[in-house]
Every structure is written in C-alpha cells, then in structure tokens.
Design an enzyme around this catalytic site. Structure first.
Site, short mmCIF file in Angstrom:
data_model
loop_
_atom_site.label_atom_id
_atom_site.label_comp_id
_atom_site.label_asym_id
_atom_site.label_seq_id
_atom_site.Cartn_x
_atom_site.Cartn_y
_atom_site.Cartn_z
N HIS A 4 102.24 83.61 107.03
CA HIS A 4 103.13 84.32 107.96
C HIS A 4 103.70 83.41 109.05
O HIS A 4 104.57 83.81 109.81
CB HIS A 4 102.46 85.57 108.54
CG HIS A 4 101.43 85.32 109.59
ND1 HIS A 4 101.70 85.43 110.93
CD2 HIS A 4 100.12 84.97 109.52
CE1 HIS A 4 100.60 85.18 111.63
NE2 HIS A 4 99.63 84.90 110.78
N CYS A 46 96.90 85.58 120.00
CA CYS A 46 95.55 86.16 120.01
C CYS A 46 94.99 86.26 121.41
O CYS A 46 94.23 87.16 121.73
CB CYS A 46 94.57 85.36 119.17
SG CYS A 46 95.32 84.25 118.08
C1 LIG Z 1 96.50 76.83 114.91
C2 LIG Z 1 96.19 78.16 114.31
N1 LIG Z 1 95.14 78.29 113.49
C3 LIG Z 1 94.83 79.47 112.92
C4 LIG Z 1 95.57 80.60 113.14
C5 LIG Z 1 95.16 81.89 112.49
O1 LIG Z 1 96.01 82.21 111.42
P1 LIG Z 1 96.10 83.70 110.86
O2 LIG Z 1 96.92 84.48 111.82
O3 LIG Z 1 96.78 83.56 109.52
O4 LIG Z 1 94.72 84.21 110.71
C6 LIG Z 1 96.68 80.53 113.99
C7 LIG Z 1 97.46 81.74 114.31
O5 LIG Z 1 98.01 81.91 115.38
C8 LIG Z 1 97.00 79.27 114.58
O6 LIG Z 1 98.06 79.15 115.39
#
Ligand SMILES: Cc1ncc(COP(=O)(O)O)c(C=O)c1O
Length: 380
Positions: free
Chosen positions: A200, A323
């Site tokens: 995504h 997040c």
């Molecule tokens: C550097 C990084 N790692 C991991 C993730 C997590 O990915 P996902 O949203 O597919 O769980 C993100 C999402 O913001 C990210 O920016």
C-alpha cells in the site's frame, strides 16, 4: 483535494484494483486444493512470485507473501531471533525504527534478548562504524531501515552490507517499506538476508506485502497452520492481493526513473519556498534524504492544529508517521536527532508520490504560508 500523505498510504492504481477484482471473481480457488480450479489459483500465485522476483532481481524462491510491512518486520526479526537463539541473544538496531521493528525488539527484550539501539546524528543517520563497534560474539541479527518514515533519511545500507561480508554468521534485515520505488536497493549485492516491503506504500493494496528471504537463510515461523509459503507463513494465500501487488510493483518500478525526478523537483521547490519563511524549520536533511518526504516544523504551532487548518483547504498532510500521529506524542525520530521538544512537537510531514504535481506544491506552499500567518496572529 491535494493528497500529500503518501508515506501513510497511497492511492491504489486503477489497474491494481482491476486485477484484484478479476482474480477474486474468476480464480477464487484455494491454491492448496487438489483440483484444477485450485491449481489455476496456484499458477497465478507462482506467476506473481516470479514477476516480483524478476523486478527485485532475486530468485523466485526468495519471495514470501505476507500481510504487509508490519508482519514482514515481525516475521524477520522475531523469526530470526528465535531460530538462532542458541548461537546468541544480541540484536542491533537503530533508535529511529518504525514501531513494527521497535516494539518487536521490545518484545524480544522481555523474552531475554539484549538489544542495542544505535544513536543517530543530527540528520537522523546511523554510522556503519557504530554498527561494527556494537557487534559482539553473541550478535545474531542487525535490523536497520532503508528510509526513515518520519524525516526521509536514507541509512547507509550498502556500507553496512559491505562491512557485514566480514561477519558471515550475522543476519541482516532491512525494512525497505519507505524505500521501494524511491531509493535503489540491491538485495543480493548488499548482503541482505531479509527485507520487508508493503504494497500500500506503492499504490498496491493494504494488507499485502512481501518478505524477501535470501536462499539459505532460516527463520522460525510465527504462525502455526497449513504450512503455506514454504512453511514460513501459514494461512490461505491472498492470491488476488499477490497478483495486485505484482502489478503495483511493476507499474511503480517502470515509472520510477521519471517519478523520482519529479518528486525531487517538487521536494526542492517545497524546501526552497518554505525555508524562506522564518517561522519554518526544515527537519529533513539535504544529504542522504529520500525524494518523497519533507518534514518541517512551524515554530510555536502544534502539529495537530496546523494539520486540521490545512485540511479545511482539502490539503492532506500528516504530523509524524500515521501510526503515531493519533498518539499526539512528539516524533521519536526528531527527538533521537536531537531536535528540541518544542520543534518536534510542531512537526509536519509532507510525503509525495509520482502522481503529485508542481502546481499542487505551489498551492500547498501558499496554504502553508497563509496558515503560518493566521495561526501566528491567533497566538499573539
Ligand atoms: C518504515 C515502515 N515500516 C513498516 C511499516 C508498516 O507497514 P504496514 O502498514 O504495511 O504494516 C511502515 C508503515 O508506515 C513504515 O513506514
């Protein structure tokens, strides 16, 4: 509307949605079923895996489908830690990782592992020398992100990979979720054992991702079940999601050369214009920065207030990472970079995709300047 929050997520390409729908509608068999309808689905899954491997210049057997970046990170980190715990319980990471890495490390700490969090300099970068200095006899895993999701700093992955050629037993995991399609990465040459990707973030679908695992590397699976994905990731495969992911990756990488140039131009424009404003402090470094992120602080204004003010003009940006933005805590990356809390508290992240335009950037610059003036007046 102007969508400048592409590090949080991107708009799926129309072709991606079309392929998801076609596969879901016509090839909904279970790849594990013995009949030919199931075999058709299995073939599609294999074709998607082959296409992705070719695009990433790795072997088909090195691609595992997951539910996204969070799962890939957890699987690589916890899976490697548990698999190799008899050799040692020391892990090295940075102090600016995404929560899916940081909190996986914290969980391992509770389980008796020792974690070294490397500091970053004022640009958000760790040094390969510090990584080497932190290595101990019982170090089994090093996990470093390729591109920071809050400020866009690129970590010295190539240098670390080169150094690790002298430490063949230490596993190297890279979180490339923010890097793919923006910053080149050579999985084989850079001696990477595990690498996480999330669809995504490159116009694919939420809930789909990849873990690259080098042939010969070993992990303990996190899920118990039907032993799909080479016994590494149990659960009925999301065939339509995998096909859509392959489509998104192909489209992204095909457009990447022109797309990166376009994002660089827009990023430069934003940086040049915004830095003219005395109330604005740019947090994204000039050197070693990905082309799609520009993080800045508006002195004396809370991030949330600023975000909502831009939202009234249908401009969507973000505080720090998606997040942590709802937690209303200051960006942990900025704090690790030594940015004062007052500046970190007022951080805004603009994040671009290939689809954004200079015209949009000019409109956003104007809106930011007006908001700075308006909020400045309110606070006086
Ligand atoms: C550097 C990084 N790692 C991991 C993730 C997590 O990915 P996902 O949203 O597919 O769980 C993100 C999402 O913001 C990210 O920016």
């Amino acid at each position: 509307m102007i969508y400048f929050d592409n590090s949080a997520t991107t708009r799926p390409y129309k072709e991606v949605l079309d392929s998801f729908l076609t596969v879901s509608r016509n090839y909904y068999g279970n790849p594990s079923s013995l009949h030919s309808f199931g075999a058709q689905a299995e073939r599609l899954l294999t074709q998607a895996r082959e296409a992705i491997a070719k695009l990433l210049q790795v072997k088909t057997s090195e691609i595992y489908f997951t539910s996204g970046g969070t799962e890939s990170n957890n699987l690589a980190i916890k899976g490697a830690a548990f698999r190799h715990r008899n050799r040692g319980k020391h892990i090295i990471t940075s102090s600016v990782e995404h929560p899916s890495v940081r909190l996986a490390m914290e969980q391992l700490k509770q389980a008796g592992f020792e974690i070294t969090y490397l500091p970053v300099d004022e640009t958000g970068r760790i040094s390969a020398i510090d990584v080497e200095k932190a290595i101990r006899k019982d170090t089994t895993l090093i996990s470093i992100m390729q591109v920071n999701n809050e400020v866009g700093t690129i970590q010295p992955i190539e240098e670390i990979g080169e150094m690790l050629k002298r430490y063949p037993t230490i596993l190297f995991h890279v979180d490339a979720v923010q890097g793919i399609g923006k910053v080149p990465l050579a999985l084989h040459e850079d001696r990477i054992d595990f690498c996480s990707f999330s669809a995504h973030k490159f116009h694919g679908l939420k809930g789909t991702g990849i873990l690259y695992m080098r042939d010969g590397a070993r992990l303990t699976p996190l899920f118990s079940g039907g032993n799909q994905e080479g016994k590494l990731r149990s659960g009925t495969e999301n065939v339509a999601g995998a096909v859509a992911l392959a489509k998104a990756l192909r489209m992204t990488l095909t457009k990447s050369e022109a797309g990166i140039e376009r994002m660089k131009t827009i990023q430069n424009l934003l940086r040049t214009e915004l830095s003219k404003n005395e109330a604005i402090h740019i947090n994204t470094p000039v050197e070693n920065a990905a082309p799609h992120i520009l993080n800045f602080s508006v002195k004396g204004s809370k991030s949330e207030v600023f975000i909502h003010s831009l939202e009234e003009k249908e401009i969507f940006v973000s505080t720090t990472s998606a997040c942590s933005s709802k937690k209303k805590s200051a960006s942990s990356t900025l704090l690790a970079m030594g940015v004062p809390e007052t500046i970190a508290d007022s951080a805004i992240r603009i994040s671009l995709s290939y689809e954004n335009t200079e015209a949009e950037a000019l409109e956003v610059i104007k809106a930011i300047e007006n908001t700075v003036k308006r909020l400045g007046r309110v606070m006086k």
